[in-house]
Design a protein around this motif. Structure first.
Motif, PDB file in Angstrom:
ATOM      1  N   GLN A   1      -8.818   2.846  -2.813  1.00 49.38           N
ATOM      2  CA  GLN A   1      -9.701   2.260  -1.801  1.00 49.38           C
ATOM      3  C   GLN A   1      -9.236   0.860  -1.418  1.00 49.38           C
ATOM      4  O   GLN A   1      -9.192   0.506  -0.239  1.00 49.38           O
ATOM      5  CB  GLN A   1     -11.138   2.211  -2.314  1.00 49.38           C
ATOM      6  CG  GLN A   1     -12.133   1.643  -1.292  1.00 49.38           C
ATOM      7  CD  GLN A   1     -13.553   1.633  -1.818  1.00 49.38           C
ATOM      8  OE1 GLN A   1     -13.785   1.730  -3.017  1.00 49.38           O
ATOM      9  NE2 GLN A   1     -14.520   1.516  -0.924  1.00 49.38           N
ATOM     10  N   MET A   2      -8.857   0.072  -2.401  1.00 52.50           N
ATOM     11  CA  MET A   2      -8.399  -1.286  -2.124  1.00 52.50           C
ATOM     12  C   MET A   2      -7.131  -1.250  -1.286  1.00 52.50           C
ATOM     13  O   MET A   2      -6.970  -2.030  -0.337  1.00 52.50           O
ATOM     14  CB  MET A   2      -8.160  -2.010  -3.456  1.00 52.50           C
ATOM     15  CG  MET A   2      -7.799  -3.480  -3.327  1.00 52.50           C
ATOM     16  SD  MET A   2      -6.014  -3.662  -3.142  1.00 52.50           S
ATOM     17  CE  MET A   2      -5.946  -5.347  -2.565  1.00 52.50           C
ATOM     18  N   GLU A   3      -6.211  -0.332  -1.611  1.00 51.16           N
ATOM     19  CA  GLU A   3      -4.950  -0.271  -0.863  1.00 51.16           C
ATOM     20  C   GLU A   3      -5.161   0.271   0.552  1.00 51.16           C
ATOM     21  O   GLU A   3      -4.490  -0.159   1.495  1.00 51.16           O
ATOM     22  CB  GLU A   3      -3.935   0.579  -1.633  1.00 51.16           C
ATOM     23  CG  GLU A   3      -3.511  -0.083  -2.943  1.00 51.16           C
ATOM     24  CD  GLU A   3      -2.215   0.466  -3.501  1.00 51.16           C
ATOM     25  OE1 GLU A   3      -1.560   1.274  -2.832  1.00 51.16           O
ATOM     26  OE2 GLU A   3      -1.853   0.054  -4.633  1.00 51.16           O
ATOM     27  N   GLN A   4      -6.099   1.198   0.695  1.00 51.84           N
ATOM     28  CA  GLN A   4      -6.409   1.709   2.035  1.00 51.84           C
ATOM     29  C   GLN A   4      -6.991   0.614   2.915  1.00 51.84           C
ATOM     30  O   GLN A   4      -6.667   0.504   4.102  1.00 51.84           O
ATOM     31  CB  GLN A   4      -7.375   2.884   1.930  1.00 51.84           C
ATOM     32  CG  GLN A   4      -6.731   4.148   1.383  1.00 51.84           C
ATOM     33  CD  GLN A   4      -7.744   5.209   0.972  1.00 51.84           C
ATOM     34  OE1 GLN A   4      -8.966   5.014   1.077  1.00 51.84           O
ATOM     35  NE2 GLN A   4      -7.245   6.343   0.511  1.00 51.84           N
ATOM     36  N   GLN A   5      -7.829  -0.214   2.336  1.00 51.69           N
ATOM     37  CA  GLN A   5      -8.413  -1.340   3.085  1.00 51.69           C
ATOM     38  C   GLN A   5      -7.327  -2.342   3.452  1.00 51.69           C
ATOM     39  O   GLN A   5      -7.333  -2.901   4.562  1.00 51.69           O
ATOM     40  CB  GLN A   5      -9.499  -2.007   2.259  1.00 51.69           C
ATOM     41  CG  GLN A   5     -10.739  -1.148   2.059  1.00 51.69           C
ATOM     42  CD  GLN A   5     -11.733  -1.753   1.096  1.00 51.69           C
ATOM     43  OE1 GLN A   5     -11.434  -2.689   0.348  1.00 51.69           O
ATOM     44  NE2 GLN A   5     -12.949  -1.222   1.087  1.00 51.69           N
ATOM     45  N   ALA A   6      -6.381  -2.550   2.553  1.00 55.61           N
ATOM     46  CA  ALA A   6      -5.300  -3.495   2.822  1.00 55.61           C
ATOM     47  C   ALA A   6      -4.389  -2.985   3.942  1.00 55.61           C
ATOM     48  O   ALA A   6      -3.854  -3.767   4.723  1.00 55.61           O
ATOM     49  CB  ALA A   6      -4.485  -3.738   1.560  1.00 55.61           C
TER      50      ALA A   6
ATOM     51  N   GLN B   1      -9.656   5.830  -7.871  1.00 52.80           N
ATOM     52  CA  GLN B   1     -10.396   5.671  -6.625  1.00 52.80           C
ATOM     53  C   GLN B   1     -10.492   4.203  -6.225  1.00 52.80           C
ATOM     54  O   GLN B   1     -10.351   3.857  -5.046  1.00 52.80           O
ATOM     55  CB  GLN B   1     -11.790   6.275  -6.766  1.00 52.80           C
ATOM     56  CG  GLN B   1     -11.791   7.779  -6.932  1.00 52.80           C
ATOM     57  CD  GLN B   1     -13.177   8.346  -7.166  1.00 52.80           C
ATOM     58  OE1 GLN B   1     -14.180   7.646  -7.049  1.00 52.80           O
ATOM     59  NE2 GLN B   1     -13.250   9.622  -7.508  1.00 52.80           N
TER      60      GLN B   1
ATOM     61  N   GLN C   1      -0.685  -8.617  -1.279  1.00 55.29           N
ATOM     62  CA  GLN C   1       0.049  -7.639  -0.480  1.00 55.29           C
ATOM     63  C   GLN C   1       1.376  -8.199   0.021  1.00 55.29           C
ATOM     64  O   GLN C   1       1.455  -9.332   0.492  1.00 55.29           O
ATOM     65  CB  GLN C   1      -0.794  -7.177   0.702  1.00 55.29           C
ATOM     66  CG  GLN C   1      -0.156  -6.052   1.501  1.00 55.29           C
ATOM     67  CD  GLN C   1      -1.082  -5.497   2.561  1.00 55.29           C
ATOM     68  OE1 GLN C   1      -2.267  -5.848   2.619  1.00 55.29           O
ATOM     69  NE2 GLN C   1      -0.570  -4.627   3.417  1.00 55.29           N
TER      70      GLN C   1
ATOM     71  N   PRO D   1       0.813  -1.221   0.000  1.00 51.71           N
ATOM     72  CA  PRO D   1       0.000   0.000   0.000  1.00 51.71           C
ATOM     73  C   PRO D   1       0.846   1.271   0.000  1.00 51.71           C
ATOM     74  O   PRO D   1       1.756   1.427   0.804  1.00 51.71           O
ATOM     75  CB  PRO D   1      -0.813  -0.121   1.299  1.00 51.71           C
ATOM     76  CG  PRO D   1      -0.917  -1.594   1.538  1.00 51.71           C
ATOM     77  CD  PRO D   1       0.415  -2.140   1.093  1.00 51.71           C
TER      78      PRO D   1
ATOM     79  N   ALA E   1      -5.270  -1.072   6.417  1.00 52.15           N
ATOM     80  CA  ALA E   1      -5.983  -0.900   7.692  1.00 52.15           C
ATOM     81  C   ALA E   1      -5.713  -2.049   8.655  1.00 52.15           C
ATOM     82  O   ALA E   1      -5.444  -3.168   8.264  1.00 52.15           O
ATOM     83  CB  ALA E   1      -7.479  -0.799   7.425  1.00 52.15           C
TER      84      ALA E   1
END
Length: 203
Positions: A196-201, A192, A29, A7, A203
């Protein structure tokens, strides 16, 4: 197809381009501190150099390096217009931008990520980066994207690397053309989706 990513790393560039191309893929990841995957396996067994991105094709072939990956991905979806035709001057111009972002911007951040580099040395690299970003800002005058009004894979690379400036203390305040480019990029659905996918990863 698998994209090995971390990320916020430069692997975000081909991640965006995969979404722009509409190509189904699995995002895997990588922990760049431990060089392990989520299942505990050793990433060095996949990429001996240990960094991201790495694109693993369905055939098992593995590709690395942002400039190569985004061109390969774009050529898989020619109807999307992410890269001009091979042999054209326009394509060479995109390759020119990819080389510039990779060598003059991306690599310029290397010393800033290294805690062993003295602050006074980092200050020199920050100044050089500001000079380079100022030049890019001038090239964007009157244009929505690097190649004019059409998005290309080089815009994805520029977007990702420019995004590092805030957290690394590289002051590009006042570069309005560059700021406009960042805003247009953030508004793109593919960008976007990748963010969003990388932010979720993360977290």
């Amino acid at each position: 197809m698998k994209l090995y990513f971390s990320p916020g790393a430069c692997s975000q560039c081909p991640h965006i381009v995969l979404h722009e191309a509409g190509i189904a893929h699995e995002a895997v990841q990588v922990n760049l501190k431990t060089h392990q995957l989520a299942d505990g396996s050793d990433y060095y067994a996949i990429n001996p150099r240990g960094y991201v991105p790495l694109l693993e094709l369905d055939s098992g072939e593995r590709l690395t390096e942002n400039a190569a990956l985004v061109q390969y991905i774009a050529d898989l979806a020619p109807a999307k217009g992410l890269l001009p035709p091979a042999g054209s001057l326009a394509r060479t111009r995109v390759q020119e931008w990819l080389a510039f972002v990779g060598s003059e911007l991306h690599k310029g951040f290397g010393p800033l990520f290294n805690p062993a580099v003295p602050d006074e040395v980092k200050a020199l690299f920050k100044k050089k980066l500001v000079d380079r970003f100022t030049w890019v800002d001038k090239q964007l005058a009157g244009k929505s994207y690097l190649m004019g009004e059409s998005f290309s894979v080089a815009d994805a690379y520029l977007f990702v690397i420019t995004g590092w400036t805030g957290r690394m203390g590289v002051d590009i305040a006042g570069l309005e053309n560059l700021a406009g480019h960042q805003a247009r990029m953030k508004a793109r659905p593919a960008v976007q989706a990748a963010l969003q996918m990388e932010q979720q990863a993360a977290a």
